[in-house]
Design a protein around this motif. Structure first.
Motif, PDB file in Angstrom:
ATOM      1  N   LEU A 207       0.812  -1.203   0.000  1.00 27.31           N
ATOM      2  CA  LEU A 207       0.000   0.000   0.000  1.00 27.31           C
ATOM      3  C   LEU A 207       0.851   1.260   0.000  1.00 27.31           C
ATOM      4  CD1 LEU A 207      -2.892   1.165   0.235  1.00 27.31           C
ATOM      5  CD2 LEU A 207      -2.659   1.005   2.716  1.00 27.31           C
ATOM      6  N   SER A 208       1.981   1.207   0.672  1.00 23.88           N
ATOM      7  CA  SER A 208       2.834   2.386   0.784  1.00 23.88           C
ATOM      8  C   SER A 208       3.384   2.839  -0.560  1.00 23.88           C
ATOM      9  CB  SER A 208       3.997   2.106   1.743  1.00 23.88           C
ATOM     10  OG  SER A 208       4.746   0.992   1.306  1.00 23.88           O
ATOM     11  N   SER A 209       3.385   1.944  -1.565  1.00 20.72           N
ATOM     12  CA  SER A 209       3.874   2.334  -2.888  1.00 20.72           C
ATOM     13  C   SER A 209       2.924   3.305  -3.569  1.00 20.72           C
ATOM     14  CB  SER A 209       4.056   1.095  -3.770  1.00 20.72           C
ATOM     15  OG  SER A 209       2.811   0.476  -4.048  1.00 20.72           O
ATOM     16  N   ALA A 210       1.650   3.260  -3.209  1.00 16.23           N
ATOM     17  CA  ALA A 210       0.662   4.164  -3.784  1.00 16.23           C
ATOM     18  C   ALA A 210       0.306   5.296  -2.830  1.00 16.23           C
ATOM     19  CB  ALA A 210      -0.603   3.389  -4.156  1.00 16.23           C
ATOM     20  N   LEU A 211       0.317   5.000  -1.528  1.00 16.49           N
ATOM     21  CA  LEU A 211      -0.065   5.997  -0.530  1.00 16.49           C
ATOM     22  C   LEU A 211       1.124   6.298   0.379  1.00 16.49           C
ATOM     23  CD1 LEU A 211      -3.667   4.763   0.346  1.00 16.49           C
ATOM     24  CD2 LEU A 211      -3.059   6.852  -0.854  1.00 16.49           C
ATOM     25  N   ASP A 212       2.143   6.870  -0.217  1.00 16.77           N
ATOM     26  CA  ASP A 212       3.285   7.284   0.576  1.00 16.77           C
ATOM     27  C   ASP A 212       2.923   8.560   1.348  1.00 16.77           C
ATOM     28  OD1 ASP A 212       3.398   9.376  -1.290  1.00 16.77           O
ATOM     29  OD2 ASP A 212       4.979   8.423  -2.443  1.00 16.77           O
ATOM     30  N   ARG A 213       3.834   9.039   2.159  1.00 18.68           N
ATOM     31  CA  ARG A 213       3.541  10.193   3.006  1.00 18.68           C
ATOM     32  C   ARG A 213       3.140  11.415   2.181  1.00 18.68           C
ATOM     33  NH1 ARG A 213       4.944  11.934   8.373  1.00 18.68           N
ATOM     34  NH2 ARG A 213       5.787   9.847   8.755  1.00 18.68           N
ATOM     35  N   GLU A 214       3.849  11.679   1.109  1.00 24.57           N
ATOM     36  CA  GLU A 214       3.570  12.860   0.289  1.00 24.57           C
ATOM     37  C   GLU A 214       2.198  12.764  -0.375  1.00 24.57           C
ATOM     38  OE1 GLU A 214       5.450  15.256  -3.571  1.00 24.57           O
ATOM     39  OE2 GLU A 214       6.622  13.716  -2.544  1.00 24.57           O
ATOM     40  N   THR A 215       1.888  11.594  -0.931  1.00 25.42           N
ATOM     41  CA  THR A 215       0.582  11.402  -1.582  1.00 25.42           C
ATOM     42  C   THR A 215      -0.549  11.522  -0.576  1.00 25.42           C
ATOM     43  OG1 THR A 215       1.555   9.937  -3.238  1.00 25.42           O
ATOM     44  CG2 THR A 215      -0.825   9.803  -2.935  1.00 25.42           C
ATOM     45  N   THR A 216      -0.371  10.901   0.574  1.00 25.90           N
ATOM     46  CA  THR A 216      -1.408  10.946   1.606  1.00 25.90           C
ATOM     47  C   THR A 216      -1.613  12.363   2.104  1.00 25.90           C
ATOM     48  OG1 THR A 216      -0.781   8.701   2.274  1.00 25.90           O
ATOM     49  CG2 THR A 216      -2.152   9.971   3.793  1.00 25.90           C
ATOM     50  N   GLN A 217      -0.548  13.102   2.262  1.00 27.92           N
ATOM     51  CA  GLN A 217      -0.652  14.504   2.678  1.00 27.92           C
ATOM     52  C   GLN A 217      -1.481  15.302   1.673  1.00 27.92           C
ATOM     53  OE1 GLN A 217       3.113  16.453   3.144  1.00 27.92           O
ATOM     54  NE2 GLN A 217       2.226  18.319   3.995  1.00 27.92           N
ATOM     55  N   ARG A 218      -1.224  15.071   0.393  1.00 25.55           N
ATOM     56  CA  ARG A 218      -2.000  15.765  -0.646  1.00 25.55           C
ATOM     57  C   ARG A 218      -3.475  15.406  -0.575  1.00 25.55           C
ATOM     58  NH1 ARG A 218      -3.992  13.853  -5.096  1.00 25.55           N
ATOM     59  NH2 ARG A 218      -2.678  11.981  -5.095  1.00 25.55           N
ATOM     60  N   LEU A 219      -3.768  14.128  -0.386  1.00 23.57           N
ATOM     61  CA  LEU A 219      -5.161  13.695  -0.331  1.00 23.57           C
ATOM     62  C   LEU A 219      -5.896  14.292   0.867  1.00 23.57           C
ATOM     63  CD1 LEU A 219      -4.807   9.913  -1.262  1.00 23.57           C
ATOM     64  CD2 LEU A 219      -5.859  11.710  -2.641  1.00 23.57           C
ATOM     65  N   ILE A 220      -5.244  14.298   2.018  1.00 25.44           N
ATOM     66  CA  ILE A 220      -5.875  14.839   3.217  1.00 25.44           C
ATOM     67  C   ILE A 220      -6.093  16.344   3.068  1.00 25.44           C
ATOM     68  CG2 ILE A 220      -5.602  15.266   5.688  1.00 25.44           C
ATOM     69  CD1 ILE A 220      -6.278  12.367   5.051  1.00 25.44           C
ATOM     70  N   GLU A 221      -5.090  17.045   2.548  1.00 29.89           N
ATOM     71  CA  GLU A 221      -5.214  18.493   2.363  1.00 29.89           C
ATOM     72  C   GLU A 221      -6.332  18.822   1.381  1.00 29.89           C
ATOM     73  OE1 GLU A 221      -4.836  22.449   0.835  1.00 29.89           O
ATOM     74  OE2 GLU A 221      -4.508  20.646  -0.366  1.00 29.89           O
ATOM     75  N   THR A 222      -6.391  18.070   0.266  1.00 29.18           N
ATOM     76  CA  THR A 222      -7.439  18.302  -0.733  1.00 29.18           C
ATOM     77  C   THR A 222      -8.821  18.032  -0.144  1.00 29.18           C
ATOM     78  OG1 THR A 222      -5.918  17.701  -2.524  1.00 29.18           O
ATOM     79  CG2 THR A 222      -8.272  17.651  -3.030  1.00 29.18           C
ATOM     80  N   THR A 223      -8.927  16.962   0.628  1.00 28.51           N
ATOM     81  CA  THR A 223     -10.191  16.617   1.266  1.00 28.51           C
ATOM     82  C   THR A 223     -10.650  17.720   2.209  1.00 28.51           C
ATOM     83  OG1 THR A 223      -9.752  14.240   1.148  1.00 28.51           O
ATOM     84  CG2 THR A 223     -11.328  14.969   2.807  1.00 28.51           C
ATOM     85  N   ILE A 224      -9.773  18.144   3.099  1.00 26.96           N
ATOM     86  CA  ILE A 224     -10.154  19.150   4.100  1.00 26.96           C
ATOM     87  C   ILE A 224     -10.455  20.485   3.434  1.00 26.96           C
ATOM     88  CG2 ILE A 224      -9.314  20.482   6.077  1.00 26.96           C
ATOM     89  CD1 ILE A 224      -7.811  17.981   6.973  1.00 26.96           C
ATOM     90  N   ARG A 225      -9.638  20.877   2.472  1.00 27.67           N
ATOM     91  CA  ARG A 225      -9.863  22.164   1.799  1.00 27.67           C
ATOM     92  C   ARG A 225     -11.212  22.180   1.088  1.00 27.67           C
ATOM     93  NH1 ARG A 225      -8.678  22.996  -3.311  1.00 27.67           N
ATOM     94  NH2 ARG A 225      -7.054  21.381  -3.303  1.00 27.67           N
ATOM     95  N   ASN A 226     -11.538  21.113   0.384  1.00 28.98           N
ATOM     96  CA  ASN A 226     -12.792  21.091  -0.375  1.00 28.98           C
ATOM     97  C   ASN A 226     -14.021  21.034   0.526  1.00 28.98           C
ATOM     98  OD1 ASN A 226     -12.680  20.785  -3.571  1.00 28.98           O
ATOM     99  ND2 ASN A 226     -10.818  19.891  -2.731  1.00 28.98           N
ATOM    100  N   ILE A 227     -13.988  20.190   1.554  1.00 30.49           N
ATOM    101  CA  ILE A 227     -15.166  20.091   2.415  1.00 30.49           C
ATOM    102  C   ILE A 227     -15.323  21.361   3.244  1.00 30.49           C
ATOM    103  CG2 ILE A 227     -14.091  18.960   4.434  1.00 30.49           C
ATOM    104  CD1 ILE A 227     -17.489  18.043   2.831  1.00 30.49           C
TER     105      ILE A 227
END
Length: 262
Positions: A207-227
Motif C-alpha cells: 500500500l505504501s507504494s501508492a499511498l506514501d507520506r507525500e501522496t497521503t498529505q495531498r489527499l488529506i489536504e485536498t479533502t479538508i480544503r474542499n469540504i
C-alpha cells in the motif's frame, strides 16, 4: 451545557473549527436536526483529534490509518452539509435507524450513499417534466448546482471580498463559478476514489507504494480544503439550518488551514 437559565439553548463550546464550519454551532436538546448535527459534530471532532497526530506516525502507520480518517471526514462532512441544506433527507434516515426492524448488517435504501446523495449522473434535461418526477438531490448534482451553488456564488464572493492574507480565500476569489464547480466535483470524485483504495484490501502490492507520506498529505489536504470550502459556502445560503455568521465562518475557515495535519 444544553441550555442557560432562561431556557434558551446554548451552543456547544468545544467544537473544532472544522466541526463548527460543517455543522454550525450545535446545541444539545435543540430538536431532532440538532441531535443529528450534534452527533456528526462530535464524530468530526474525534476524527480531527486523530488527524493532527498523523505527523508523528511512521510512513507505514500513515498508509494504514490516514485513508480511513480522510474518507471519514469526507463522508461525515457531506452528511452534515446535506443535513443543513436538506434536513428531510437526514431526518428520514434518522427515523429509519430508530425503528426496531432497522438492520445494521445490511445495506439499507435509506442510507446516505456517495453515488446518489453526494455525486450523481448528469441529468441531460434537468427541467423536463420527466426529469422532475424523481429529481436528484445530490449535494453536487445538477439541481444543487443551479439552485444552491450557482445561486449563491456571488454572495459568497461578496462576503469574502475584503478578506486578505488567507491562501484558500485568495484562491477561491479568482475563480469563476464554472471553474469552482468543476474543480470541486473533480476533487470530490478523485479523493474519494483514492482514499477508498487505501481502505479496501484490493491491492496485491504494498500500500505504501501508492499511498506514501507525500501522496497521503495531498489527499488529506485536498479533502479538508474542499469540504471546508463547501462549509464556508453554506454560511451564505439563506435557508441553511444552523447557519453561522459569515465572520465566524471565515475565522473557522482560517483556523482549519492552521490545523497542523502533517
Amino acid at each position: 451545557m444544553s441550555s442557560n437559565e432562561s431556557g434558551v439553548d446554548e451552543p456547544v463550546s468545544n467544537q473544532s473549527a472544522l466541526a463548527k464550519l460543517l455543522c454550525g454551532n450545535v446545541v444539545h436538546d435543540g430538536g431532532d436536526i440538532d441531535e443529528v448535527l450534534s452527533h456528526l459534530s462530535a464524530s468530526i471532532d474525534n476524527v480531527v483529534e486523530e488527524l493532527v497526530t498523523l505527523e508523528s506516525l511512521s510512513d507505514k502507520q500513515i498508509s494504514l490509518f490516514a485513508p480511513f480518517l480522510g474518507r471519514s471526514i469526507l463522508e461525515l462532512g457531506c452528511t452534515a452539509l446535506i443535513a443543513r441544506l436538506d434536513p428531510f433527507r437526514v431526518l428520514l434516515l434518522r427515523e429509519c435507524q430508530k425503528r426496531p426492524n432497522y438492520q445494521i448488517d445490511k445495506r439499507n435504501n435509506s442510507s446516505i450513499s456517495w453515488k446518489g446523495d453526494v455525486l450523481a449522473e448528469k441529468v441531460s434535461e434537468p427541467w423536463a417534466d420527466k426529469s422532475l418526477q424523481n429529481p436528484t438531490r445530490a449535494l453536487l448534482g445538477d439541481y444543487y448546482k443551479t439552485l444552491i451553488w450557482f445561486a449563491n456564488f456571488d454572495k459568497l464572493l461578496d462576503a469574502i471580498e475584503d478578506v486578505r492574507g488567507d491562501e484558500w480565500i485568495d484562491n477561491l476569489r479568482i475563480k469563476t463559478f464554472d471553474r469552482f464547480y468543476h474543480e470541486t466535483f473533480t476533487d470530490f470524485s478523485s479523493v474519494y476514489s483514492e482514499l477508498s483504495k487505501g481502505i479496501h484490501n484490493e491491492r496485491v502490492i504494498p500500500l505504501s507504494s501508492a499511498l506514501d507520506r507525500e501522496t497521503t498529505q495531498r489527499l488529506i489536504e485536498t479533502t479538508i480544503r474542499n469540504i471546508a470550502t463547501l462549509g464556508l459556502f453554506v454560511s451564505v445560503v439563506s435557508h441553511a439550518v444552523n447557519k453561522l455568521d459569515i465572520q465566524v465562518a471565515i475565522a473557522a475557515y482560517k483556523e482549519i488551514q492552521e490545523m497542523g495535519v502533517f
